[in-house]
Design an enzyme around this catalytic site. Structure first.
Site, PDB file in Angstrom:
ATOM      1  N   ASP A 164      -0.544   4.639   0.789  1.00  0.00           N
ATOM      2  CA  ASP A 164      -1.155   5.405   1.820  1.00  0.00           C
ATOM      3  C   ASP A 164      -0.399   5.205   3.260  1.00  0.00           C
ATOM      4  OD1 ASP A 164      -2.503   2.981   2.188  1.00  0.00           O
ATOM      5  OD2 ASP A 164      -4.058   3.715   3.580  1.00  0.00           O
ATOM      6  N   HIS A 192     -28.658  17.871  33.555  1.00  0.00           N
ATOM      7  CA  HIS A 192     -27.899  18.050  34.519  1.00  0.00           C
ATOM      8  C   HIS A 192     -27.852  17.202  35.697  1.00  0.00           C
ATOM      9  CE1 HIS A 192     -26.051  20.338  37.872  1.00  0.00           C
ATOM     10  NE2 HIS A 192     -25.404  20.977  37.089  1.00  0.00           N
ATOM     11  N   SER A 250      19.438  -0.827  17.443  1.00  0.00           N
ATOM     12  CA  SER A 250      19.169   0.446  17.319  1.00  0.00           C
ATOM     13  C   SER A 250      19.328   1.188  18.666  1.00  0.00           C
ATOM     14  CB  SER A 250      17.861   0.672  16.597  1.00  0.00           C
ATOM     15  OG  SER A 250      16.904   0.304  17.456  1.00  0.00           O
ATOM     16  N   ARG A 284     -10.235  -9.404  18.412  1.00  0.00           N
ATOM     17  CA  ARG A 284      -9.274  -9.832  17.560  1.00  0.00           C
ATOM     18  C   ARG A 284      -9.613 -11.269  17.356  1.00  0.00           C
ATOM     19  NH1 ARG A 284      -6.111  -6.110  14.601  1.00  0.00           N
ATOM     20  NH2 ARG A 284      -6.148  -4.158  15.717  1.00  0.00           N
ATOM     21  N   ASP A 342       6.236   1.736   6.623  1.00  0.00           N
ATOM     22  CA  ASP A 342       5.019   1.437   6.271  1.00  0.00           C
ATOM     23  C   ASP A 342       4.253   2.039   5.323  1.00  0.00           C
ATOM     24  OD1 ASP A 342       2.489   0.103   6.689  1.00  0.00           O
ATOM     25  OD2 ASP A 342       2.034   1.120   8.567  1.00  0.00           O
ATOM     26  N   HIS A 353       0.713  -1.163   0.037  1.00  0.00           N
ATOM     27  CA  HIS A 353      -0.219   0.005  -0.052  1.00  0.00           C
ATOM     28  C   HIS A 353       0.950   1.196  -0.087  1.00  0.00           C
ATOM     29  CE1 HIS A 353       0.404   1.094   4.440  1.00  0.00           C
ATOM     30  NE2 HIS A 353       0.578  -0.121   4.582  1.00  0.00           N
ATOM     31  N   GLU A 404      -5.293   1.093   2.553  1.00  0.00           N
ATOM     32  CA  GLU A 404      -4.983   0.195   3.630  1.00  0.00           C
ATOM     33  C   GLU A 404      -5.007   0.686   4.854  1.00  0.00           C
ATOM     34  OE1 GLU A 404      -2.782  -2.762   6.225  1.00  0.00           O
ATOM     35  OE2 GLU A 404      -2.562  -0.350   5.894  1.00  0.00           O
ATOM     36  N   GLU A 405      -4.579   1.717   5.246  1.00  0.00           N
ATOM     37  CA  GLU A 405      -4.862   2.499   6.631  1.00  0.00           C
ATOM     38  C   GLU A 405      -6.110   2.906   6.748  1.00  0.00           C
ATOM     39  OE1 GLU A 405      -2.395   2.119   8.467  1.00  0.00           O
ATOM     40  OE2 GLU A 405      -0.412   2.189   7.431  1.00  0.00           O
TER      41      GLU A 405
END
Length: 901
Positions: free
Chosen positions: A457, A583, A765, A693, A489, A455, A522-523
């Site tokens: 995007d 309220h 890193s 998930r 990404d 992708h 995709e995002e």
């Protein structure tokens, strides 16, 4: 930046930057390495391919003032404020020789080496020029260690203190550490005292090579007396020098020299550059180049580059017209060098702002080599252009940028010879870029086709909180990494795959068709992707394998292959009251049905107190753990814990990974209310965003229906007058691949081949943690062990601080010792057998992968390209250059070898 109005090269651009903790005083390059001498006495070594630090050599006791690589690329020479010249192997960085004078020479400002005469020349603070002929080293008397500078009294540091007593000598053991290789002592006859009436600041060699202006090699020196001297070299006398000519122009010190054929350029203390014709020994012109001292000069690609004490670089053409001027460093520019690597002409500068900057100066003459069409240089250039396009699919204001991104990709595919077109998606969504590289005979129906999915995007990077160290949409190279939104990404991996196919096509080694489907949504849940693919199957045709690269390693060191992903159902649950916002003090009573109470009541039925999901039949389809899979989890956890014991018990880590990868979960992300925010409001509408998930063998449609039924039933049981609305926002099927099939086995072979053996404690890193006083007891034994952190994505990368890494110096390497006793700081090179990649599953979801498998009835495989610390979707997203290049090489092998399986 100022620029000459005439024709000339393009504006130099910053290609990469590496940071250090001390000033950079000297630079040199070989074919593959960049060397920097520092104020702390270290020599830093970087790869010119990836700009990763290869080594840090504790080379000298004081500042490294000069570096020189021999013409045959075999030897590196360093000189320093400790009066020593050390000689190193360019190949393995071993110390070979350590050369010293019996005189108190002070700082050795410059060193050069004649390969033809095998003679080292040094220029010193005591105004001398001295030399040593390496060809005679075995015939000379053994050095007298008592005359070594470290054994002699120093005029300043060993002077008498108050009361007349001498200061105590250092006993730190540096004398042993800094004896790099064989000691060589300069003979008293190989010295010209008072070569200048001032410090000998700079030297260079000219002539003696084919095509050179002068047939005989000569030495040129510049000094603090403002003179330039030309010296002949006598081979019969071991390279002894004799003065031929003195070039005089004022009293301002000559700080730097550069040569272009017969033209000699000298940089001076007052900002002037003097130009001399060496054939006539005449001053050609004076250029008032800078307002500050000219500290470094170099010549290359038809240009003269000068760096000054105020951090400004100027680029001149041969007529000494200024082409470009820019602020290269915050403070002094102390060193520079030009070189060509992989077809790119680069100019490197170093300064006392602790930075080495690599500038792309472009092709500046017709004879310069243009970069090849598909090399790594072009890959990074293409990535820079694509990152600059703000292809944020979730924000309408970036719709045009997304379209430009799609058009840019289509143009790249076309340039590389692919058939390409846009596949239309739903209204107001971004197109899918389709491309086909033909490697088989179009008439042959038995040929194979590989489909690559990715992708273009990205997620937003508004940087309103100023968390990015630089503009998210301007690619920035720092310490071996590329920073920018989408670099990891997914723009970097996509381009790595594109360039891999393009190289195979150019080399006539592409035996299969490779189809690219690069989507722009995709995002945002891959809106319209499935419909576009189904409507274009006649264009795409049959597919044999599917490959994608849209995830990351488990840590920063061990390559991985992903064979499983969880699915996801995202839903919005909303309860609306028949009353407006009220309220609580005025209208609050148990007699009314509050939307918030109802929503909390029904959400509570979805799971119990230990997190078990209470949807009937929810766990029935979950596949049992097989022995083969259990062995994979054990192998992963052992590998991770062996490299970092702070991750805790290997068995416990394996259980944590199973929970993240192969067990379903439910999350309530947030709850929003209508009306003003405040503690006294009874909201009219309450909305919850939740996700479930799923794991392989669970169905999104079944779970959606069951979850909706449970929520509706619980709501009905409340007997409330409020209204319930349930909306499924997005769903992605889980995916489970076969690690033993031909595409995964081909990927595994390619990973092993490209990455090779993984070294012990490879520096990743994250800088090593500094030891704390409370980590050890007074008797030196270990204190109470640290509690292992849970196996989350953050803990597996040691909690990388990316903003610090994006702004601070390079990582602190590991101390070891070279075979000749040199103290060398470097990434260790003790190698194991080649590591097989870790076969992993992931907890995240990619909507397209299972859809493509089902649609084309072809197996899919997933190659993670980036490291765990790449920080996709977050600030300072990055991708290591070596990961980008090696991913391209892996793709290339897979595209080449898979069709023959």
């Amino acid at each position: 930046m100022a620029s000459h109005n005439g024709a000339g090269p393009s504006q130099p651009s910053l290609f990469h930057k590496v940071k250090n903790e001390r000033s950079i005083l000297a630079l040199a390059v070989s074919d593959a390495k960049l060397f920097a001498g520092t104020q702390s006495g270290d020599i830093l070594v970087w790869s010119l391919d990836t700009y990763e630090r290869l080594a840090s050599i504790k080379a000298h006791h004081r500042s490294v003032l000069s570096l020189y690589v021999s013409r045959d690329q075999g030897l590196l020479f360093s000189s320093a404020g400790d009066a020593i010249v050390n000689v190193w192997s360019v190949h393995n960085l071993d110390g070979i020789y350590s050369i010293y004078s019996t005189y108190d020479v002070g700082d050795v400002f410059c060193v050069v080496y004649s390969t033809a005469l095998q003679t080292v020349y040094l220029g010193a603070q005591n105004t001398s020029i001295q030399w040593y002929n390496l060809a005679d080293k075995d015939t000379r008397p053994a050095p007298d260690s008592a005359r070594h500078p470290f054994q002699r009294n120093h005029r300043f540091f060993d002077s008498k203190g108050p009361g007349g007593a001498p200061n105590p000598r250092r006993t730190s053991g540096l004398e042993h550490l800094l004896h790099h290789g064989q000691l060589l002592e300069i003979s008293n006859r190989d010295i010209v005292q008072y070569a200048h009436n001032g410090y000998t600041y700079c030297m260079l060699l000219t002539g003696g090579t084919e095509g050179a202006t002068f047939s005989n090699e000569m030495l040129i020196s510049g000094g603090g007396d403002g003179t330039i001297k030309i010296w002949s070299l006598d081979q019969a006398k071991g390279g002894a020098i004799s003065e031929l000519k003195t070039l005089e122009r004022g009293d301002d010190s000559v700080l730097t020299l550069a040569l272009d054929g017969a033209l000699l350029y000298s940089g001076r203390l007052d900002g002037e550059i003097s130009v001399w014709d060496l054939e006539t020994c005449q001053l050609v012109r004076r250029v008032e180049a800078h307002t500050a001292d000219v500290l470094t000069l170099c010549v290359g690609y038809g240009s003269i580059f000068s760096g000054s004490a105020n951090g400004v670089v100027k680029q001149f053409n041969p007529r000494c017209e200024c082409l470009h001027e820019w602020q290269a460093h915050d403070q002094l520019i102390l060193a520079s060098v030009v070189t060509e690597h992989n077809g790119k002409q680069i100019f490197v500068t170093g300064g006392n702002d602790d930075c080495v900057s690599v500038w792309d100066v472009g092709v500046t003459d017709d004879k310069a080599k243009a970069p090849t069409f598909t090399d790594n240089v072009r890959l990074v250039d293409s990535l820079s252009q694509l990152v600059a396009l703000r292809t944020v699919s979730s924000k309408p204001e970036y719709a045009q940028d997304c379209r430009r991104g799609a058009s840019w990709l289509k143009g790249l595919f076309k340039d590389f010879g692919a058939d390409t077109e846009m596949l239309t998606t739903a209204e107001n969504t971004n197109p899918v870029v389709y491309a086909r590289f033909r490697g088989k005979d179009p008439q042959c129906k038995q040929g194979k086709t590989i489909l690559f999915y990715g992708h273009y995007d990205v997620v937003p990077a508004e940087d309103k909180q100023r968390l990015w160290a630089s503009d998210p949409f301007t690619l920035r190279g720092l310490n071996g990494y590329l920073y920018g939104r989408g670099v990891s990404d997914n723009k970097g991996p996509v381009l790595a795959a594109v360039y891999a196919v393009a190289e195979l096509l150019a080399e006539k080694e592409l035996q299969s068709d490779v189809v690219f489907l690069i989507e722009g949504e995709e995002e945002s849940g891959s809106r319209g992707f499935q419909e576009a693919i189904r409507n274009s199957k006649d264009i795409i045709g049959d597919v044999d394998w599917i490959l994608l690269a849209n995830s990351y390693w488990l840590d920063d060191d061990l390559p991985c292959l992903t064979y499983g992903l969880r699915g996801v159902v995202h839903a919005t649950v909303q309860v609306t009251s028949e009353r407006p916002n009220l309220h609580s003090g005025v209208d609050g009573t148990q007699r009314i049905n509050e939307a918030m109470k109802d929503l909390i009541s029904i959400l509570a039925v979805l799971s119990d107190s230990d997190g078990t999901i209470q949807i009937p039949g929810f766990y029935d389809p979950v596949l049992p753990l097989t022995r083969a899979e259990d062995r994979r989890y054990a192998a992963i956890s052992r590998a991770l814990v062996s490299r970092d014991p702070t991750r805790g018990d290997a068995h416990a880590l394996a259980e944590q990974l199973k929970g993240r990868w192969r067990e379903p979960s439910l999350t309530i992300h947030w709850i929003t209310t209508s009306g003003p925010t405040g503690s006294s409001v009874i909201p009219h509408t309450v909305t919850a965003t939740i996700s479930v998930r799923l794991v392989p063998n669970q169905s999104t449609s079944v779970i959606q229906a069951a979850m909706t039924e449970v929520l509706q039933s619980a709501f009905d049981d409340l007997g409330t007058s409020n209204k319930l609305a349930i909306r499924i926002d997005h769903a992605a099927e889980p995916w489970l691949g076969d690690p033993d099939n031909e595409i995964f086995q081909t990927l595994e072979e390619a990973v092993v081949d490209v990455w090779g053996p993984v070294v012990h404690q490879r520096r990743g890193s994250v800088p090593a943690a500094k030891p704390q006083l409370n980590d050890v007891t007074t008797n030196g034994s270990a204190s109470t062990p640290r509690v292992a952190t849970p196996g989350t994505s953050v803990s597996l990368t040691n909690g990388s601080d990316h903003h610090a890494q994006a702004t601070a110096g390079d990582d602190s390497p590991i101390l070891s010792t070279s075979p000749l006793g040199a103290g060398v700081l470097h990434s260790p090179t003790k190698k194991r057998q080649p590591w097989r990649p870790l076969f992993i599953r992931e907890g995240g979801s990619i909507p397209a992968i299972r859809f493509l498998e089902q649609e084309f009835q072809a197996p899919a495989a997933h190659l993670p390209c980036g490291q765990a610390s790449d920080k996709a979707h977050l600030d300072n997203e990055r991708l290591r250059l070596s990961n980008l290049y090696k991913s391209k090489d892996i793709f290339k092998r897979v595209f080449r070898d898979l069709p023959s399986k």
